[in-house]
Design an enzyme around this catalytic site. Sequence first.
Site, PDB file in Angstrom:
ATOM      1  N   THR A 185       0.951  -1.219   0.034  1.00 16.27           N
ATOM      2  CA  THR A 185      -0.124   0.051  -0.013  1.00 16.27           C
ATOM      3  C   THR A 185       0.815   1.214  -0.074  1.00 16.27           C
ATOM      4  O   THR A 185       2.211   1.358   0.391  1.00 16.27           O
ATOM      5  CB  THR A 185      -0.715   0.044   1.397  1.00 16.27           C
ATOM      6  OG1 THR A 185      -0.197   0.195   2.489  1.00 16.27           O
ATOM      7  CG2 THR A 185      -1.751  -1.243   1.356  1.00 16.27           C
ATOM      8  N   GLU A 330      -5.942  -3.860  -1.644  1.00 15.20           N
ATOM      9  CA  GLU A 330      -6.214  -4.909  -1.029  1.00 15.20           C
ATOM     10  C   GLU A 330      -7.371  -5.687  -1.871  1.00 15.20           C
ATOM     11  O   GLU A 330      -7.902  -6.585  -1.470  1.00 15.20           O
ATOM     12  CB  GLU A 330      -6.985  -4.434   0.376  1.00 15.20           C
ATOM     13  CG  GLU A 330      -5.792  -3.995   1.475  1.00 15.20           C
ATOM     14  CD  GLU A 330      -5.427  -2.512   1.151  1.00 15.20           C
ATOM     15  OE1 GLU A 330      -5.009  -1.801   2.182  1.00 15.20           O
ATOM     16  OE2 GLU A 330      -5.898  -1.832   0.173  1.00 15.20           O
ATOM     17  N   LYS A 440     -16.533  17.673   9.321  1.00 15.41           N
ATOM     18  CA  LYS A 440     -17.475  17.468  10.206  1.00 15.41           C
ATOM     19  C   LYS A 440     -17.345  19.139  10.564  1.00 15.41           C
ATOM     20  O   LYS A 440     -16.933  19.454  11.587  1.00 15.41           O
ATOM     21  CB  LYS A 440     -17.351  16.491  11.268  1.00 15.41           C
ATOM     22  CG  LYS A 440     -18.506  16.479  12.222  1.00 15.41           C
ATOM     23  CD  LYS A 440     -18.480  15.043  13.047  1.00 15.41           C
ATOM     24  CE  LYS A 440     -20.057  15.030  13.639  1.00 15.41           C
ATOM     25  NZ  LYS A 440     -19.829  13.641  14.610  1.00 15.41           N
ATOM     26  N   TRP A 445     -22.056  16.681   8.417  1.00 16.24           N
ATOM     27  CA  TRP A 445     -21.033  16.123   7.241  1.00 16.24           C
ATOM     28  C   TRP A 445     -21.004  16.813   6.113  1.00 16.24           C
ATOM     29  O   TRP A 445     -22.284  17.204   5.420  1.00 16.24           O
ATOM     30  CB  TRP A 445     -20.997  14.500   7.040  1.00 16.24           C
ATOM     31  CG  TRP A 445     -20.753  13.646   8.298  1.00 16.24           C
ATOM     32  CD1 TRP A 445     -21.863  13.101   9.104  1.00 16.24           C
ATOM     33  CD2 TRP A 445     -19.717  13.575   9.113  1.00 16.24           C
ATOM     34  NE1 TRP A 445     -21.243  12.492  10.211  1.00 16.24           N
ATOM     35  CE2 TRP A 445     -19.758  12.760  10.130  1.00 16.24           C
ATOM     36  CE3 TRP A 445     -18.240  14.164   8.720  1.00 16.24           C
ATOM     37  CZ2 TRP A 445     -18.726  12.220  10.942  1.00 16.24           C
ATOM     38  CZ3 TRP A 445     -17.056  13.540   9.745  1.00 16.24           C
ATOM     39  CH2 TRP A 445     -17.531  12.786  10.654  1.00 16.24           C
TER      40      TRP A 445
END
Length: 542
Positions: A185, A330, A440, A445
């Site tokens: 990654t 992944e 936030k 949100w």
Amino acid sequence: MHGNMMFQPLLISNLIEHAEMYHGDTAIISKNTDGSMTQTNWSKIAKNSKRFANVLQSFGLSLSDRVATIAWNNHRHLEAWYAISGSGLICHTINPRLFPEQLIYIINDAHDKVVIFDKTFLPLIVSIKASLPHVEHFICLDHYDAAVIESFPEVKFYDELIATQSDHYVWPQVEENLASSLCYTSGTTGNPKGVLYSHRSTVLHSYAISLPDSLNLSAHDTILPVVPMFHVNAWGTPYAAAMVGCSLVLPGPMLDGVSLVNLIDQYKVTNALGVPTIWQGLLTAAHDLGSRLVSLKRNVVGGAACPPSMITTFRELYQCETIHAWGMTETSPVGAVNQLKAKHFELSEAEQFNLRFSQGRPPFGVTLRISDEEQGMKELQRDGQTAGHLQIKGHWIIDSYFGKNENALTVDGWFDTGDIATLDEDGYLSIRDRSKDLIKSGGEWISSVELENIAIGHPEIDSVAVIAARHAKWDERPVLIAKKSVASQITEADILNYYSDKIAKWQIPDKVIFVDVMPIGGTGKLLKKDLREKFGSVLLDA
């Protein structure tokens, strides 16, 4: 009672054998590190992969030893790929754009026995080789070069090595769940983590991405994988290309818009794959060069959300279908691809177009769900409105990281992607944001992706990023970082006014910051982490 059918393990070597036998004369075009072009074919690729398998065998390597590649998309790299995995070793593709400290960590963590590299990366390899105690052989992916020997006397040369070997090699019939390749990654938080793919998962993934409802690959196609082979195995396209027997155009290190336009036009590329920053450069170059990109029928966009304006430009100016896809290291990577269903052709053109903005639906082999929390257990409604943690399971999805003992899954066996998303009743996925990128503000949100998609639609903006900046009253507020188009005189007020009729007033960014250069990572993704570090306190400072 078992069925009375043959069993053959699903192996990567089967792919190159198939391409050699049934598509041997299909062209593989490769741009070399010096800018020259090589035209080969699947038959020659297969024979050289067998020669290199013999080379690796002569080194005395053991089953599942790791062989690292630090190289661009080119024909030698492709040959080496099939030689490594096909012979029972693990092909460890490494991103050369990482910091030297990260490269050292990754190579040592993988215990790589061999490092194969393009000549471009000679200074990098020389600078770190003393810190790589497990590496026994260094191979320059090129012909003999006295200048390379001068700075690296112990190096071997790929062309010399394969010239001494026979193209007779019998691929071993290893177990299909044997590890085949290793990708790390990007390591945005902590050290990078290894994802270990198997022969079985890779072959099944190749089937899935070749389907008409997925990337729609066939022997009719000429594919240009702009996405690097070190970025989740070029999204699996070199494997799928061998499976369907299509032509490949490998762009080497020249990924600028002009070079890509020239490759598309000269070699009649039908399908190209890359991240949004690549396509922005391509569109600019096509406009400047006067190219109509006549051969290009489809382009696949992944790695980051595709701006709606980009889909519009490809469709209206170039009659090119933009396929939005989603995935991650992944997930091998494909987890969803945006192809319409039959019923959608009854919708208006505008309604179809709006559906194209989503990341698409999962192919057979993977399943998606939205959960109320990272550890899963409670699945939320697939109504296209309810947002939650995006989780995935399937035949080519990770269950644990390389060298780590802990399970990477939720308590009920799903992988949490770190994305916040919605799913509709047909399975169409809409990424609302990375969980770490959501803003936030006063308990509500705000999606950075939505704000970015609006801003990039402005004709005088080249690239954008929206970050959460700390705020004394509201905790966090959105700040827009933007790179202007050449010769643009646009102001902060112009951008803020551009938002006024497109989104709720309280969601409009508090500030616009213009920059000359956006930080781009090794896989072409924009590095929001760097922007947060630099501008995260800008509203407090004000």
